[in-house]
Scaffold this active site. Structure first.
Site, PDB file in Angstrom:
ATOM      1  CD  GLU A 199      -2.612  -1.448   2.516  1.00  0.00           C
ATOM      2  OE1 GLU A 199      -2.496  -0.624   3.440  1.00  0.00           O
ATOM      3  OE2 GLU A 199      -3.334  -2.456   2.613  1.00  0.00           O
ATOM      4  CD  GLU A 241      -4.671  -7.577   2.145  1.00  0.00           C
ATOM      5  OE1 GLU A 241      -5.521  -6.827   2.668  1.00  0.00           O
ATOM      6  OE2 GLU A 241      -3.451  -7.395   2.261  1.00  0.00           O
TER       7      GLU A 241
HETATM    8  O1  9MR Z   1      -7.446  -7.659   8.861  1.00  0.00           O
HETATM    9  C1  9MR Z   1      -6.454  -6.914   9.517  1.00  0.00           C
HETATM   10  C2  9MR Z   1      -7.000  -6.370  10.835  1.00  0.00           C
HETATM   11  O2  9MR Z   1      -7.272  -7.430  11.713  1.00  0.00           O
HETATM   12  C3  9MR Z   1      -5.988  -5.403  11.443  1.00  0.00           C
HETATM   13  O3  9MR Z   1      -6.573  -4.791  12.580  1.00  0.00           O
HETATM   14  C4  9MR Z   1      -5.593  -4.337  10.434  1.00  0.00           C
HETATM   15  C5  9MR Z   1      -4.509  -3.432  10.968  1.00  0.00           C
HETATM   16  O4  9MR Z   1      -3.321  -4.119  11.079  1.00  0.00           O
HETATM   17  O5  9MR Z   1      -5.104  -4.937   9.245  1.00  0.00           O
HETATM   18  C6  9MR Z   1      -6.043  -5.762   8.617  1.00  0.00           C
HETATM   19  O6  9MR Z   1      -5.462  -6.303   7.438  1.00  0.00           O
HETATM   20  C7  9MR Z   1      -5.090  -5.363   6.421  1.00  0.00           C
HETATM   21  C8  9MR Z   1      -3.920  -5.950   5.672  1.00  0.00           C
HETATM   22  O7  9MR Z   1      -2.880  -6.281   6.555  1.00  0.00           O
HETATM   23  C9  9MR Z   1      -3.426  -4.989   4.608  1.00  0.00           C
HETATM   24  N1  9MR Z   1      -4.509  -4.600   3.708  1.00  0.00           N
HETATM   25  C10 9MR Z   1      -5.731  -4.118   4.345  1.00  0.00           C
HETATM   26  C11 9MR Z   1      -6.209  -5.143   5.380  1.00  0.00           C
HETATM   27  C12 9MR Z   1      -7.535  -4.721   5.962  1.00  0.00           C
HETATM   28  O8  9MR Z   1      -7.409  -3.515   6.668  1.00  0.00           O
END
Ligand code: 9MR
Length: 358
Positions: A167, A274
Site C-alpha cells: 500500500e 485479500e
Molecule cells: O485484517 C487486519 C486487521 O485485523 C488489522 O486490525 C488491520 C490493521 O493491522 O489490518 C487488517 O489487514 C489489512 C492488511 O494487513 C493490509 N490490507 C488491508 C487489510 C484490511 O485492513
C-alpha cells in the site's frame, strides 16, 4: 521473622505460577486430522493450475477446531492476518517475538499449506520506538534493513511469497506519505525488495495494494512503479490486488482483465491477495445480496483463470465468524465464503462452479 518466611513462600508460589502460566501460554496449534476431498476448493483449484488461499487469525486457529478443519480442507495457502506485522513481531528495539509466527509456520508445514509472508514495509502498526524515534537517515535505513533481514532470514526457504511493500500508493497515484518515505525517500521501495531477495532468494516477491483492480489513476501508478523497478533490475515477481470490495463497488471485469493483461506483459504474476465482498452496501433482500456476492466472487475467479499469469485467489479470512470488517449497520457483515457456522454460502458454490467449468 515469621512474616518474612510467609512472604518468601508467597513470592516462591507466585513465581512458580507465573512460570507455569507462561509455559502454558506458549501458543501451540492442535493437529488436524487431514481430510482430503477431490471436490474441495484446493483440489479443484490445483486442477485449474492456481492456488487458493485465506488469511488466518491466530486465536481461532488455536481455539476453534472447525476453523482449522475448514482451512485445511479447502485452502492451500495461508497468510497470517496480523502476526507478522511490525508492532507485534518487533515491539521494542532489538526484541523480536516470533512465538505466533513460529506456531503458524509449523501448522502450515504440517498441513501442507503454502505460507505467504505479510507485510514487510507498511505504514500501519509500526511501534512507538520507531515512530517516535529520532534517527538519522542511515539509522532509518538500518532499522528497516534489520527488520526485513531478521524476519525473512529466519524463515528462509519456507515462505512462498513475501508481500514486501504494501500500500505505498495513494488514490491519486502519488507515493503515500509513510514513515519510510519521509525518512528514507522513495528508494526505500527498491531497497526493501533487494534486502528481501538477499535474505531469501527462493521466495517470490510481491507488491500489493487495494483499489487497483480496475484501470485508473491508482493502478496506472502501480504499473509505472513496478515497470520502473523491473527496469532497474529490482527483484519483483508479482503484484497482489487486494480486492477489498463491496456489492456497490465491485470492479468491472473487462477493465480488470485488461489490467491483469498489462501486468502479465511485464512478466509479472498477478493474484487476488485479500479478497472480501461486503454486502451491507448492497440493495435487496439479504438472500439476494448473498447471491449477488457469489456473482462477484465468481466473476473475479473467472477473470483470474482466463489470465494466464493469475496464480492465486486468496480471501481475507474465510468465515463470516471472523472478519476484520466492522458491523456498520447492525445487520452483521458477511463478506466471506462461509457463514458464521461454517456453512458454505452461495459465494462458495459460485466459486466451485467456476472451478468445475472448463
Ligand atoms: O485484517 C487486519 C486487521 O485485523 C488489522 O486490525 C488491520 C490493521 O493491522 O489490518 C487488517 O489487514 C489489512 C492488511 O494487513 C493490509 N490490507 C488491508 C487489510 C484490511 O485492513
Amino acid at each position: 521473622m515469621k512474616h518474612r518466611i510467609v512472604l518468601a513462600l508467597v513470592v516462591v508460589v507466585l513465581v512458580t505460577f507465573s512460570i507455569l502460566f507462561r509455559a502454558s501460554a506458549i501458543p501451540s496449534i492442535p493437529a488436524v486430522a487431514s481430510e482430503t476431498s477431490s471436490t474441495s476448493l484446493r483440489a479443484l483449484a490445483q486442477k485449474r493450475g492456481i492456488n487458493i488461499g485465506a488469511a488466518v487469525d491466530f486465536a481461532p486457529l488455536q481455539n476453534d477446531p472447525d476453523y482449522r478443519a475448514v482451512l485445511t480442507r479447502e485452502f492451500d495457502i495461508m497468510v497470517p492476518e496480523n502476526a507478522w506485522k511490525f508492532e507485534y513481531v518487533h515491539p521494542t528495539r532489538g526484541h523480536y517475538d516470533f512465538t505466533q509466527v513460529d506456531a503458524l509456520m509449523a501448522f502450515a508445514k504440517a498441513n501442507n499449506l503454502k505460507m505467504r509472508g505479510h507485510p514487510l514495509a507498511w505504514h500501519h502498526l509500526i511501534p512507538p520506538w520507531v515512530t517516535k524515534g529520532n534517527f538519522t537517515r542511515d539509522e532509518w535505513i538500518a532499522i528497516l534493513r534489520e527488520h526485513i533481514e531478521t524476519l525473512v532470514g529466519r524463515y528462509r526457504g519456507q515462505v512462498y511469497i513475501w508481500d514486501v511493500v504494501n500500500e505505498a500508493i495513494n488514490r491519486d497515484g502519488s507515493l503515500r506519505d509513510t514513515i519510510w518515505l519521509r525518512n528514507i525517500g522513495p528508494e526505500y521501495i527498491d531497497l526493501a525488495y533487494r534486502w528481501t531477495h538477499e535474505a531469501d532468494p527462493q521466495a517470490l516477491l510481491f507488491y500489493c495494494d487495494y483499489a487497483t483492480e480496475e484501470l485508473g489513476q491508482k493502478s496506472d501508478a502501480v504499473y509505472d512503479l513496478v515497470r520502473g523497478m523491473l527496469q532497474r533490475g529490482v527483484p519483483l515477481n508479482g503484484v497482489g490486488f487486494q480486492a477489498h470490495l463491496g456489492l456497490s463497488y465491485a470492479p468491472k471485469l473487462k477493465s480488470l482483465a485488461k489490467n491483469f493483461k498489462r501486468f502479465g506483459e511485464l512478466g509479472l504474476e498477478v493474484q487476488f491477495t485479500e479478497l472480501d465482498v461486503k454486502v451491507q452496501d448492497g440493495v435487496g433482500s439479504w438472500d439476494s445480496r448473498l447471491v449477488e456476492q457469489g456473482k462477484v466472487y465468481a466473476g473475479l475467479l473467472k477473470t483470474c483463470l482466463e489470465a494466464q499469469t493469475c496464480t492465486a485467489f486468496t480471501t481475507w479470512g474465510f468465515t463470516d465468524r471472523y472478519t476484520w470488517i466492522g458491523d456498520l449497520t447492525g445487520l452483521g457483515e458477511a463478506p466471506l465464503i462461509f457463514d458464521k457456522s461454517y456453512r458454505p454460502k452461495p459465494a462458495y458454490d459460485a466459486i466451485k462452479d467456476v472451478l468445475q467449468t472448463e
